[in-house]
Design a protein around this motif. Structure first.
Motif, mmCIF file in Angstrom:
data_model
loop_
_atom_site.group_PDB
_atom_site.id
_atom_site.type_symbol
_atom_site.label_atom_id
_atom_site.label_comp_id
_atom_site.label_asym_id
_atom_site.label_seq_id
_atom_site.Cartn_x
_atom_site.Cartn_y
_atom_site.Cartn_z
ATOM 1 N N GLY A 80 95.490 65.196 73.270
ATOM 2 C CA GLY A 80 94.872 65.837 72.104
ATOM 3 C C GLY A 80 95.762 66.893 71.476
ATOM 4 O O GLY A 80 96.797 67.284 72.032
ATOM 5 N N ALA A 81 95.354 67.354 70.313
ATOM 6 C CA ALA A 81 96.076 68.448 69.659
ATOM 7 C C ALA A 81 96.094 69.662 70.583
ATOM 8 O O ALA A 81 97.057 70.432 70.606
ATOM 9 N N SER A 82 95.043 69.809 71.390
ATOM 10 C CA SER A 82 94.949 70.977 72.279
ATOM 11 C C SER A 82 96.123 71.054 73.251
ATOM 12 O O SER A 82 96.541 72.154 73.619
ATOM 13 N N PHE A 85 99.084 72.871 71.871
ATOM 14 C CA PHE A 85 99.035 74.344 71.835
ATOM 15 C C PHE A 85 99.998 74.932 72.866
ATOM 16 O O PHE A 85 100.584 75.983 72.641
ATOM 17 N N TRP A 107 91.012 77.136 66.018
ATOM 18 C CA TRP A 107 92.126 76.353 66.585
ATOM 19 C C TRP A 107 93.389 77.187 66.676
ATOM 20 O O TRP A 107 94.126 77.100 67.663
ATOM 21 N N THR A 151 97.961 76.547 61.137
ATOM 22 C CA THR A 151 96.979 75.459 61.194
ATOM 23 C C THR A 151 96.684 75.106 59.737
ATOM 24 O O THR A 151 96.065 75.908 59.022
ATOM 25 N N ASN A 153 94.796 73.064 58.045
ATOM 26 C CA ASN A 153 93.407 72.967 57.573
ATOM 27 C C ASN A 153 92.472 73.383 58.691
ATOM 28 O O ASN A 153 92.597 72.918 59.820
ATOM 29 N N THR A 155 89.313 73.098 60.198
ATOM 30 C CA THR A 155 88.225 72.144 60.303
ATOM 31 C C THR A 155 86.862 72.816 60.461
ATOM 32 O O THR A 155 85.872 72.358 59.918
ATOM 33 N N ASP A 174 99.780 72.591 63.065
ATOM 34 C CA ASP A 174 98.668 71.755 63.512
ATOM 35 C C ASP A 174 98.021 71.165 62.254
ATOM 36 O O ASP A 174 97.342 71.867 61.512
ATOM 37 N N SER A 176 95.913 68.545 62.300
ATOM 38 C CA SER A 176 94.925 67.592 62.828
ATOM 39 C C SER A 176 93.944 67.101 61.772
ATOM 40 O O SER A 176 93.568 65.938 61.775
ATOM 41 N N SER A 177 93.516 67.997 60.884
ATOM 42 C CA SER A 177 92.448 67.555 59.986
ATOM 43 C C SER A 177 92.903 67.349 58.541
ATOM 44 O O SER A 177 92.048 67.135 57.673
ATOM 45 N N GLY A 195 95.728 65.613 66.350
ATOM 46 C CA GLY A 195 94.827 64.701 67.032
ATOM 47 C C GLY A 195 94.375 63.679 65.995
ATOM 48 O O GLY A 195 94.057 64.036 64.875
ATOM 49 N N GLN A 197 91.744 61.912 65.562
ATOM 50 C CA GLN A 197 90.324 61.594 65.306
ATOM 51 C C GLN A 197 89.697 62.252 64.083
ATOM 52 O O GLN A 197 88.519 62.052 63.815
ATOM 53 N N LYS A 198 90.461 63.023 63.302
ATOM 54 C CA LYS A 198 89.920 63.566 62.058
ATOM 55 C C LYS A 198 90.299 62.640 60.894
ATOM 56 O O LYS A 198 89.431 62.086 60.238
HETATM 57 C C1 LIG Z 1 89.881 69.010 66.233
HETATM 58 C C2 LIG Z 1 91.039 69.913 66.122
HETATM 59 C C3 LIG Z 1 91.835 70.258 67.231
HETATM 60 C C4 LIG Z 1 91.527 69.784 68.630
HETATM 61 O O1 LIG Z 1 91.935 68.487 68.785
HETATM 62 P P1 LIG Z 1 91.787 67.738 70.187
HETATM 63 O O2 LIG Z 1 92.461 66.433 69.879
HETATM 64 O O3 LIG Z 1 90.339 67.633 70.501
HETATM 65 O O4 LIG Z 1 92.523 68.520 71.219
HETATM 66 C C5 LIG Z 1 92.918 71.074 67.029
HETATM 67 N N1 LIG Z 1 93.222 71.539 65.817
HETATM 68 C C6 LIG Z 1 92.492 71.227 64.731
HETATM 69 C C7 LIG Z 1 92.881 71.775 63.388
HETATM 70 C C8 LIG Z 1 91.377 70.408 64.843
HETATM 71 O O5 LIG Z 1 90.644 70.101 63.767
#
Ligand SMILES: *Cc1c(COP(=O)(O)O)cnc(C)c1O
Length: 362
Positions: A80-82, A85, A107, A151, A153, A155, A174, A176-177, A195, A197-198
């Motif tokens: 995951g994005a986590s 970190f 985040w 970061t 965006n 989320t 980051d 992710s979104s 990550g 999944q967004k």
């Molecule tokens: C959802 C999210 C994360 C966490 O992502 P994981 O894949 O669950 O670790 C980190 N950063 C942002 C900006 C997110 O939206």
């Protein structure tokens, strides 16, 4: 036998989130029979020719969509994005180095905590005091920083960086979104992670784009699995990669390309966000929760002036097949996530529910 979907909902969930309908169809077909192999995508070797082609296409689509040059490596990892970190500072930050952070929400806050394990952390700017309703802009990046982390965006809070600082210090971001939601000047970035999944696929895979010039300078021993160089050398195949999430992400990238690439995504995303924010601003029952100039095009946060009506509004949304609108517990109110795959027609349905709700309740 396939089970027909009688009524597909309008999916406003923040993540895991909506995927393009055609991608879901292709993914379903590949679960039964992938590439005419007589096997499911779920039951083939990651080293098979057919799957190696999937990874290669995912890498080349990432490079094409974001216009990456050969300094950048593209990886598909787990955790995951986590996990990024800590993996980013572990790989990039020497013990005596300083990393700057812009703290714009949950985040970023989590990322800051991890970086402190590896070097000096300088939080250059933060909007924590105002519960992250804006993006701080009044700061200067020290020229001797190893990198600056942002970061793009937020989320949870619904804010977004609409520009990035002018600096020669590499930006680690980051995304992710909002990956693939708009064009970006990649040359500013030393590392981008997200990550899936967004906005790019199902949960289970993390996209990492890294400028290889930044690697190998931390001076610390790094466990094999956590070393970006391991995965670069092995083409994301040091261990078994998350094959299905990579496949579905690749299909989603193809869809982005077929629909005009990130520039076309940006135009559609702007139109969708405008439609919804205009209604929030015009409707007497609702108000936005963030500074107007920092509003996110991906996660639209808003609340009711009279919070007692919130449950009734969510019910009205559900009756119109709009789901996933409850705001994050740290913000309250509502959050409509309107990622790339969200059609403007679905946003219009939500806007109509808001109008109708105001007509009936005022
Ligand atoms: C959802 C999210 C994360 C966490 O992502 P994981 O894949 O669950 O670790 C980190 N950063 C942002 C900006 C997110 O939206």
């Amino acid at each position: 036998m396939s089970i027909p979907i009688t009524k597909k909902k309008h999916n406003f969930f923040a993540g895991p989130a909506i995927l393009p309908a055609t991608v879901l169809k292709q993914a379903s077909a590949a679960i039964e029979n992938f590439s005419n192999m007589g096997l499911s995508i779920l039951e083939i070797s990651h080293r098979s020719k057919q799957f190696v082609e999937v990874v290669e296409e995912a890498i080349s689509l990432t490079k094409e969509l974001l216009d990456l040059d050969d300094n950048y490596e593209v990886l598909f990892l787990t955790g995951g994005a986590s996990s990024q970190f800590y993996m980013a500072p572990m790989n990039l930050l020497p013990q005596d180095g300083t990393v700057c952070y812009i703290n714009t929400g949950t985040w970023s806050d989590k990322a800051i905590k991890e970086a402190k394990l590896f070097g000096n952390v300088n939080v250059l700017a933060s909007s924590k005091e105002s519960n992250y309703t804006s993006i701080p802009k009044d700061y200067e990046v020290p020229t001797d920083a190893t990198y600056i982390h942002m970061t793009s965006n937020n989320t949870v809070f619904g804010t977004q960086h609409h520009s990035f600082p002018e600096t020669n210090v590499p930006i680690v971001c980051d995304m992710s979104s909002d990956i693939f939601s708009r064009p970006i000047d990649v040359s500013k970035f030393g590392l981008i992670y997200c990550g899936a999944q967004k906005n790019m696929g199902p949960a289970g895979v993390t996209l990492i784009i890294v400028n290889k010039d930044l690697l190998g300078k931390s001076g610390r021993p790094i466990p094999t699995m956590l070393d970006y160089n391991t995965h670069i050398t092995k083409g994301s195949m040091f261990n078994t990669p998350p094959t299905f999430p990579i496949f579905v992400s690749m299909l989603t990238m193809r869809w982005v390309k077929e629909n005009g690439g990130v520039a076309a995504m940006a135009l559609k995303n702007e139109a969708k966000a405008k439609l919804l924010y205009d209604e929030i601003d015009a409707n007497p029952m609702f108000e936005g929760t963030t500074h107007i100039e920092d509003r996110s095009l991906m996660n639209v946060t808003f609340k009711m002036k009279n919070t007692e009506k919130e449950t009734a509004f969510l019910e009205a949304c559900a009756n119109a097949d709009c789901v996933g609108l409850k705001g994050h517990r740290s913000v309250g109110g509502f959050r409509a996530s309107i990622y790339n795959a969200m059609p403007i027609e679905s946003v219009q349905v939500l806007v109509d529910v808001m109008k109708d709700f105001a007509n009936k309740n005022t």
